[in-house]
Design a protein around this motif. Sequence first.
Motif, mmCIF file in Angstrom:
data_model
loop_
_atom_site.group_PDB
_atom_site.id
_atom_site.type_symbol
_atom_site.label_atom_id
_atom_site.label_comp_id
_atom_site.label_asym_id
_atom_site.label_seq_id
_atom_site.Cartn_x
_atom_site.Cartn_y
_atom_site.Cartn_z
ATOM 1 N N GLU A 167 -0.018 -37.907 26.916
ATOM 2 C CA GLU A 167 -1.058 -38.213 25.912
ATOM 3 C C GLU A 167 -2.513 -38.543 26.343
ATOM 4 N N ARG A 168 -2.089 -40.038 26.825
ATOM 5 C CA ARG A 168 -3.263 -40.564 26.740
ATOM 6 C C ARG A 168 -3.451 -41.198 28.444
ATOM 7 N N ARG A 169 -3.484 -40.144 29.378
ATOM 8 C CA ARG A 169 -3.755 -40.152 30.745
ATOM 9 C C ARG A 169 -4.263 -39.033 30.852
ATOM 10 N N VAL A 170 -3.925 -37.525 30.163
ATOM 11 C CA VAL A 170 -4.170 -36.131 30.540
ATOM 12 C C VAL A 170 -6.202 -36.778 31.504
ATOM 13 N N GLU A 171 -6.659 -35.832 32.690
ATOM 14 C CA GLU A 171 -6.780 -35.576 33.007
ATOM 15 C C GLU A 171 -7.601 -34.179 33.726
ATOM 16 N N LYS A 172 -6.569 -33.016 34.325
ATOM 17 C CA LYS A 172 -7.607 -31.563 34.202
ATOM 18 C C LYS A 172 -6.457 -30.989 34.002
ATOM 19 N N MET A 173 -6.367 -29.522 34.136
ATOM 20 C CA MET A 173 -5.362 -28.854 34.089
ATOM 21 C C MET A 173 -6.152 -27.965 34.761
ATOM 22 N N TRP A 174 -5.245 -27.184 35.896
ATOM 23 C CA TRP A 174 -5.728 -25.614 36.114
ATOM 24 C C TRP A 174 -3.969 -24.309 36.297
ATOM 25 N N ILE A 175 -4.544 -23.450 36.542
ATOM 26 C CA ILE A 175 -3.977 -22.582 36.530
ATOM 27 C C ILE A 175 -3.022 -21.266 37.705
ATOM 28 N N ASP A 176 -2.110 -21.601 38.019
ATOM 29 C CA ASP A 176 -2.192 -20.309 39.017
ATOM 30 C C ASP A 176 -1.086 -19.244 38.910
ATOM 31 N N LEU A 177 -1.865 -17.940 39.261
ATOM 32 C CA LEU A 177 -1.751 -16.630 38.599
ATOM 33 C C LEU A 177 -0.524 -16.632 40.335
ATOM 34 N N ILE A 178 1.009 -16.801 41.105
ATOM 35 C CA ILE A 178 1.642 -16.564 41.414
ATOM 36 C C ILE A 178 2.132 -15.006 41.970
ATOM 37 N N PHE A 179 1.568 -14.284 42.833
ATOM 38 C CA PHE A 179 2.627 -13.030 43.706
ATOM 39 C C PHE A 179 3.161 -12.518 44.076
ATOM 40 N N GLU A 180 4.284 -12.033 43.912
ATOM 41 C CA GLU A 180 5.476 -12.174 44.621
ATOM 42 C C GLU A 180 5.888 -10.643 45.093
ATOM 43 N N GLY A 181 5.896 -10.531 46.740
ATOM 44 C CA GLY A 181 5.737 -9.371 47.128
ATOM 45 C C GLY A 181 4.515 -8.652 46.784
ATOM 46 N N PRO A 182 3.153 -8.993 47.604
ATOM 47 C CA PRO A 182 2.117 -8.218 46.814
ATOM 48 C C PRO A 182 2.089 -7.121 48.503
ATOM 49 N N GLU A 183 2.941 -6.676 49.242
ATOM 50 C CA GLU A 183 1.992 -6.606 50.885
ATOM 51 C C GLU A 183 1.892 -4.849 49.893
ATOM 52 N N MET A 184 0.132 -4.142 50.898
ATOM 53 C CA MET A 184 -0.104 -2.734 50.634
ATOM 54 C C MET A 184 0.194 -2.374 48.735
ATOM 55 N N ASN A 185 -0.576 -2.860 48.627
ATOM 56 C CA ASN A 185 -0.819 -2.699 47.474
ATOM 57 C C ASN A 185 -2.116 -3.183 46.844
ATOM 58 N N GLN A 186 -2.706 -2.627 45.336
ATOM 59 C CA GLN A 186 -3.817 -3.061 44.640
ATOM 60 C C GLN A 186 -3.978 -4.043 43.666
ATOM 61 N N ILE A 187 -4.840 -5.096 43.794
ATOM 62 C CA ILE A 187 -3.963 -5.665 41.967
ATOM 63 C C ILE A 187 -5.482 -5.561 41.838
ATOM 64 N N THR A 188 -5.480 -4.972 40.557
ATOM 65 C CA THR A 188 -6.661 -5.520 39.678
ATOM 66 C C THR A 188 -6.536 -5.917 38.516
ATOM 67 N N ILE A 189 -7.105 -7.347 38.130
ATOM 68 C CA ILE A 189 -7.169 -8.191 37.056
ATOM 69 C C ILE A 189 -8.137 -7.603 36.144
ATOM 70 N N ARG A 190 -7.883 -7.466 35.206
ATOM 71 C CA ARG A 190 -9.112 -6.697 34.464
ATOM 72 C C ARG A 190 -9.685 -7.811 33.573
ATOM 73 N N ASP A 191 -9.360 -8.332 32.687
ATOM 74 C CA ASP A 191 -9.439 -9.116 31.557
ATOM 75 C C ASP A 191 -8.832 -10.866 31.905
ATOM 76 N N LEU A 192 -9.567 -11.975 31.515
ATOM 77 C CA LEU A 192 -8.574 -13.218 31.765
ATOM 78 C C LEU A 192 -8.891 -14.062 31.012
ATOM 79 N N THR A 193 -8.141 -14.388 29.720
ATOM 80 C CA THR A 193 -9.090 -15.214 28.634
ATOM 81 C C THR A 193 -7.304 -16.804 28.835
ATOM 82 N N PHE A 194 -8.423 -17.034 27.924
ATOM 83 C CA PHE A 194 -7.300 -18.924 27.754
ATOM 84 C C PHE A 194 -7.539 -19.632 26.446
ATOM 85 N N CYS A 195 -6.582 -19.915 25.486
ATOM 86 C CA CYS A 195 -6.978 -20.909 24.482
ATOM 87 C C CYS A 195 -6.037 -21.631 24.002
ATOM 88 N N ARG A 196 -6.192 -22.583 23.277
ATOM 89 C CA ARG A 196 -5.263 -23.909 23.469
ATOM 90 C C ARG A 196 -5.433 -23.793 21.784
#
Length: 257
Positions: A222-251
């Motif tokens: 807890e004393r050394r926290v610097e930054k955070m990031w999120i990876d969204l990982i898509f498995e088998g995305p070939e021949m596809n249309q992917i729409t992320i309509r909304d994305l929100t975060f809270c703590r």
Amino acid sequence: MAEVRSGPLERWLNRMSAARWRRAARGARTSTLRDLRRRQAEARTLRQHLDALLHVADERLALPLVGNTAFPRPHGMEWAWRPEMWRGALPERGHAAVERRQEIGGEVTVFHDCTISELTVRQVRNTRETDLAPYGMRLDVFRFDGSFLSVVLDLPPEASQGLKKRHLIRLDTIVETEYPIELFARLNVRHGPNTEQLVREIPLGEPEVMVEFDLAYSKLNERRVEKMWIDLIFEGPEMNQITIRDLTFCRYPRADI
């Protein structure tokens, strides 16, 4: 900026202008080539101004409103955020043949390892009555010869300030796909030389989905926290249309037991 008012004289002039162009359109097949060429140039100039007006008007008048940051928030919430991609118009809204590391705006980066990129990404305008986010993100994936595709979001510094192991990080999203796909979210927390990673599968098929990352199950310093990031990982995305309509975060802190 002065407000443009539409008085009786202006309305009369607009009616006269509309009647003039209506006559020109009806007589286009019988007018001389010289007159037709002149009217063509005038019409193109007028269309440029009309298209510019309609573009801005459609943008501003469509729902949800640009810049909207409203979304449901849990009790005790300390920090909440909707990324720029879903909040406002980006200067450059799309990319074709996306590079292996393609930045989109200042917060989102697309990663893949394809030899030949047949991937496009663009920002789209949400217009459904149920949408709270003004914009969405769309990925069109054609042939995919790589081993991974991910979208990385850098969370702002406020997300990491005062971060403790008693905190939960919540991700809410609306994802549409042409064909079923597996989607995972990985929370990365850098603390000193180490990075904690928590992975959750995002269950698709529901109108709205939510996952939580419980930092109690991490080895967070807890004393050394610097930054955070999120990876969204898509498995088998070939021949596809992917729409992320909304994305929100809270703590928010975990409830006391």
